[in-house]
Each structure stands twice: as structure tokens, then as C-alpha cells.
Design a protein around this motif. Structure first.
Motif, PDB file in Angstrom:
ATOM      1  N   ARG A 135       8.974   5.326   5.185  1.00  0.00           N
ATOM      2  CA  ARG A 135       8.909   6.563   4.789  1.00  0.00           C
ATOM      3  C   ARG A 135       9.760   7.065   3.583  1.00  0.00           C
ATOM      4  O   ARG A 135      11.088   6.990   3.918  1.00  0.00           O
ATOM      5  CB  ARG A 135       8.887   7.621   5.806  1.00  0.00           C
ATOM      6  N   ILE A 165       3.535   0.963   2.757  1.00  0.00           N
ATOM      7  CA  ILE A 165       3.280  -0.023   3.992  1.00  0.00           C
ATOM      8  C   ILE A 165       3.002  -1.360   3.239  1.00  0.00           C
ATOM      9  O   ILE A 165       2.293  -1.650   2.327  1.00  0.00           O
ATOM     10  CB  ILE A 165       1.978   0.225   4.979  1.00  0.00           C
ATOM     11  N   GLY A 212       2.787   7.947  12.097  1.00  0.00           N
ATOM     12  CA  GLY A 212       4.015   7.329  11.562  1.00  0.00           C
ATOM     13  C   GLY A 212       4.360   5.914  11.683  1.00  0.00           C
ATOM     14  O   GLY A 212       5.287   5.305  11.580  1.00  0.00           O
ATOM     15  N   LYS A 213       2.949   5.143  11.936  1.00  0.00           N
ATOM     16  CA  LYS A 213       3.339   3.705  12.333  1.00  0.00           C
ATOM     17  C   LYS A 213       2.183   2.971  11.254  1.00  0.00           C
ATOM     18  O   LYS A 213       1.451   3.772  10.630  1.00  0.00           O
ATOM     19  CB  LYS A 213       2.895   3.222  13.394  1.00  0.00           C
ATOM     20  N   GLY A 214       2.438   1.582  11.008  1.00  0.00           N
ATOM     21  CA  GLY A 214       1.496   0.937  10.319  1.00  0.00           C
ATOM     22  C   GLY A 214       0.223   0.789  10.927  1.00  0.00           C
ATOM     23  O   GLY A 214       0.117   0.712  12.300  1.00  0.00           O
ATOM     24  N   TYR A 218       0.808  -1.268   0.164  1.00  0.00           N
ATOM     25  CA  TYR A 218      -0.022   0.074  -0.071  1.00  0.00           C
ATOM     26  C   TYR A 218       1.013   1.136   0.000  1.00  0.00           C
ATOM     27  O   TYR A 218       2.087   1.240   0.282  1.00  0.00           O
ATOM     28  CB  TYR A 218      -1.031   0.187   1.435  1.00  0.00           C
ATOM     29  N   PHE A 249       4.342   7.431   2.229  1.00  0.00           N
ATOM     30  CA  PHE A 249       4.494   6.044   3.308  1.00  0.00           C
ATOM     31  C   PHE A 249       4.272   4.886   2.626  1.00  0.00           C
ATOM     32  O   PHE A 249       3.045   4.804   2.249  1.00  0.00           O
ATOM     33  CB  PHE A 249       3.829   6.727   4.336  1.00  0.00           C
ATOM     34  N   GLN A 301       0.505   5.259   1.425  1.00  0.00           N
ATOM     35  CA  GLN A 301      -0.394   6.349   2.121  1.00  0.00           C
ATOM     36  C   GLN A 301       0.183   7.738   2.139  1.00  0.00           C
ATOM     37  O   GLN A 301       1.261   7.764   2.428  1.00  0.00           O
ATOM     38  CB  GLN A 301      -0.765   5.967   3.480  1.00  0.00           C
ATOM     39  N   PRO A 351       5.412  -1.966   9.943  1.00  0.00           N
ATOM     40  CA  PRO A 351       5.280  -0.361  10.445  1.00  0.00           C
ATOM     41  C   PRO A 351       5.410   0.725   9.480  1.00  0.00           C
ATOM     42  O   PRO A 351       5.465   1.788   9.707  1.00  0.00           O
ATOM     43  CB  PRO A 351       6.504  -0.410  11.430  1.00  0.00           C
ATOM     44  N   GLY A 352       5.568   0.298   8.032  1.00  0.00           N
ATOM     45  CA  GLY A 352       5.710   1.341   7.044  1.00  0.00           C
ATOM     46  C   GLY A 352       7.244   1.882   6.768  1.00  0.00           C
ATOM     47  O   GLY A 352       8.152   1.692   7.671  1.00  0.00           O
TER      48      GLY A 352
END
Lengths: 117, 113
Positions: free
Chosen positions: A113, A93, B41-43, A36, A91, A38, A110-111
Motif C-alpha cells: 500500500r 501487487i 488488503g491482501k493479494g 499490477y 495498492f 489496484q 500480498p501487495g
């Protein structure tokens, strides 16, 4: 259980270069992983679905030659952003579908950046 | 394809009060409805989910209800605490071999002490 990690957590790259993001399921096997992106204050937009050992399926409007996805094993999928441009800053993910938890649940990493300068 | 609408977009509640977020979906074939909490800032983190053969599910202070006929489902958080402040997303899925999720737009919940 059902932990998904991503690496790196953040990355800055120059326009025109490529960046690889890793997604790992740490304590379970994931035959299906999802990627994904975002944008700030927006929802998650599915880019592609990745099944282990087969080619990824991309959502409409997502350039498959720009966003290369490889699902090499039951615990690892990678997303490579090729020839990155500032508009690719976002971002990113990943999520993994944990079959041992039942056929439905998706667990998210947790993604990452990404900033393209 | 599936379309999920989520309301409200922002929700401010006093600590200890309840918060309710509502979602509607369009595809009657959808049969799995998870809720995710995302901190800055997190999933997203899966907090509760419900399948179409169940009308209600509860886990401590969190509950989800599903009305298949009306095609809507809701998240209820009771006795809210400051740590409940986050963005909450609902989603809907058809549990085929891939189970792609369609997300709502999200609700920013702010719990004030």
C-alpha cells in the motif's frame, strides 16, 4: 509452495521522493514477474511484465521512466516509483509465474500500500 | 486484445447456499482460465483454474466449468461459509511465453450466517 513476498507491506512517502518495492519468489524460480496496481474496489491493472535479465515490457499508458522495474535475478524483481505524486497512491501487487508448477500459474504477493502525501 | 466480463458485481448468499459467478471472454485463443480470491488488503489467491482442454474441474466445494464454444466460464461455490466472503476475480490468458492475465471486474461475495 509457490509463495511470493513483497516488501514493504505499506509505505508513506512525500511528494517528489522515490519509493522502491521488492517482490520475491521464496520457494521457486520465476523467469517472469508481473506488476499490477489496484485502486479501491477496482480490478487489477497490469502495469508491466518483467523477464529476468531483460528490460521490462510496459502496458500502454504506463510511464516507464516513472515506474522503473528491475528483474535482477530469478527470485527478485523491484518496482521503483520515481518522483511520486499523490495520484500514484495505490495498492501495488506483484505476481510470479512458477514454471515448476506448470507453465501457466501466476502466484501473487500480498501487495504494497503506497500513500503519497 | 482480450476482454473479460464478469457478473454479478455483488452477490449476497445465505450460509450453506451455493454461489455462482459467470465470466465471458472475447479472444478464442485464450486457453487458461484461473479464478482468484482476494480478501481486503491482501493479494489475490489462486483458488482454482481450468485449461481449455477440460470442461469442468472440481476441488472440494469449488468447481469451475468452461464452455469454449460460447466463450464463457463459471465458478461454483457450494455450501458457502462466512470465510468465503471476499472479492473473486476471473481471468483469461493465452499461454504464450509470457502468459499475461486479463482480469474481470470482480465479484464481491458476502455470505451471511
Amino acid at each position: 509452495g509457490a509463495v511470493v513476498s513483497q516488501h514493504p507491506s505499506w509505505v508513506i512517502c512525500k511528494s517528489g521522493t522515490s519509493v522502491k518495492i521488492e517482490c520475491r519468489s521464496l520457494d521457486f524460480q520465476a523467469t517472469t514477474m508481473f506488476w499490477y496496481r489496484q485502486f479501491p474496489k477496482q480490478s487489477l491493472m497490469l502495469m508491466a511484465t518483467s523477464n529476468e535479465g531483460s528490460k521490462a515490457t510496459y502496458e500502454q499508458g504506463v510511464e516507464k521512466d516513472k515506474f522503473l522495474i528491475n528483474h535482477a535475478s530469478l527470485t527478485l524483481s523491484t518496482l521503483t516509483v520515481t518522483s511520486a505524486h499523490p495520484e500514484d497512491s495505490s495498492f501495488y501487487i506483484c505476481s510470479a509465474r512458477a514454471l515448476r508448477q506448470g507453465p501457466y500459474e501466476q502466484y501473487f504477493g500480498p501487495g504494497t500500500r503506497l500513500t503519497v502525501t | 486484445g482480450e476482454n473479460v466480463e464478469q457478473h454479478p458485481s455483488t452477490l449476497s448468499v445465505q450460509e450453506g447456499d451455493s454461489a455462482v459467478i459467470k465470466c465471458t471472454y472475447s479472444d478464442s485463443a485464450s486457453n487458461y482460465f484461473p479464478w482468484y480470491k482476494q480478501e481486503l488488503g491482501k493479494g489475490p489467491q489462486l483458488i482454482i483454474d481450468i485449461r481449455s482442454n477440460v470442461g469442468e474441474k472440481k476441488d472440494q466445494r469449488i468447481a469451475v466449468t468452461l464452455n469454449k464454444t460460447a466463450k464463457h466460464f463459471s465458478l461454483h461455490i457450494t455450501e458457502t461459509q462466512p470465510e468465503d466472503s471476499a472479492v473473486y476475480f476471473c481471468a483469461a490468458s493465452i499461454t504464450d511465453s509470457w502468459g499475461k492475465l486479463q482480469f474481470g471486474a470482480g465479484t464481491q461475495v458476502v455470505v451471511t450466517p
